[in-house]
Structures are given as structure tokens and as C-alpha cells.
Design an enzyme around this catalytic site. Sequence first.
Site, PDB file in Angstrom:
ATOM      1  N   HIS A   1       0.978  -1.312  -0.122  1.00 47.28           N
ATOM      2  CA  HIS A   1      -0.059  -0.096  -0.036  1.00 47.28           C
ATOM      3  C   HIS A   1       0.823   1.290  -0.087  1.00 47.28           C
ATOM      4  O   HIS A   1       1.736   1.278   0.734  1.00 47.28           O
ATOM      5  CB  HIS A   1      -0.853  -0.110   1.180  1.00 47.28           C
ATOM      6  CG  HIS A   1      -1.728   1.222   1.373  1.00 47.28           C
ATOM      7  ND1 HIS A   1      -2.779   1.607   0.840  1.00 47.28           N
ATOM      8  CD2 HIS A   1      -1.535   2.508   2.353  1.00 47.28           C
ATOM      9  CE1 HIS A   1      -3.188   2.560   1.025  1.00 47.28           C
ATOM     10  NE2 HIS A   1      -2.517   3.251   2.180  1.00 47.28           N
ATOM     11  N   PRO A   2       0.626   2.227  -0.798  1.00 44.83           N
ATOM     12  CA  PRO A   2      -0.237   2.260  -1.879  1.00 44.83           C
ATOM     13  C   PRO A   2       0.212   1.968  -3.076  1.00 44.83           C
ATOM     14  O   PRO A   2       0.997   2.670  -3.656  1.00 44.83           O
ATOM     15  CB  PRO A   2      -0.654   3.858  -1.629  1.00 44.83           C
ATOM     16  CG  PRO A   2       0.451   4.625  -1.213  1.00 44.83           C
ATOM     17  CD  PRO A   2       1.292   3.524  -0.519  1.00 44.83           C
TER      18      PRO A   2
END
Length: 88
Positions: free
Chosen positions: A65-66
Amino acid sequence: MPLTAVAKGMVHGQGGLVKVVAERAGRVLGVHLVGPHVSEMIAESQRIVGWEAEPFDVARHIHPHPTLSEAVGESFLTLAGRGLHQRA
């Protein structure tokens, strides 16, 4: 899974999706990727299909993430019955 369901997809704001086709409780037959920057996810998807992986195999791996690859990871988590943001 829509790409806008993950943070990086929201930032791009251009839509797109990840669709996984798999045998019921079995191997992955195909992965469809539509949207901006999905070319960055083709190699992983090709390996998954080429190695005849099952959703549980892929769900064990980290999709950071991200990133847009989070949508790939989430799709396989969902198929493995462990989806974070959607249900199978």
C-alpha cells in the site's frame, strides 16, 4: 474489483478494474486488467496464470500500500474468502 477501491486508484481517479477468472475452488484461468498503469501488473498476472496458481496461493503474498497491485491482491484475498474491502 474497481481500481478506485484502492488508494492509488483513487489518486489516479481514472477508473479501471481487476477481474480474476478461476475454477471454483481451483486454479486461476485468467486475469483481466483494464485502466491506467495496469501494464505494471501484467507480469504478476501472467505468472499466476502460467504457474496455475490457486487464489489461496496468491493471497498469501504481500501487495503493498499504496499501489495499484493492491487491487490484484484484494481480488485474490476475496476469492480465498479473506477479502478486506469486498466479498466473493
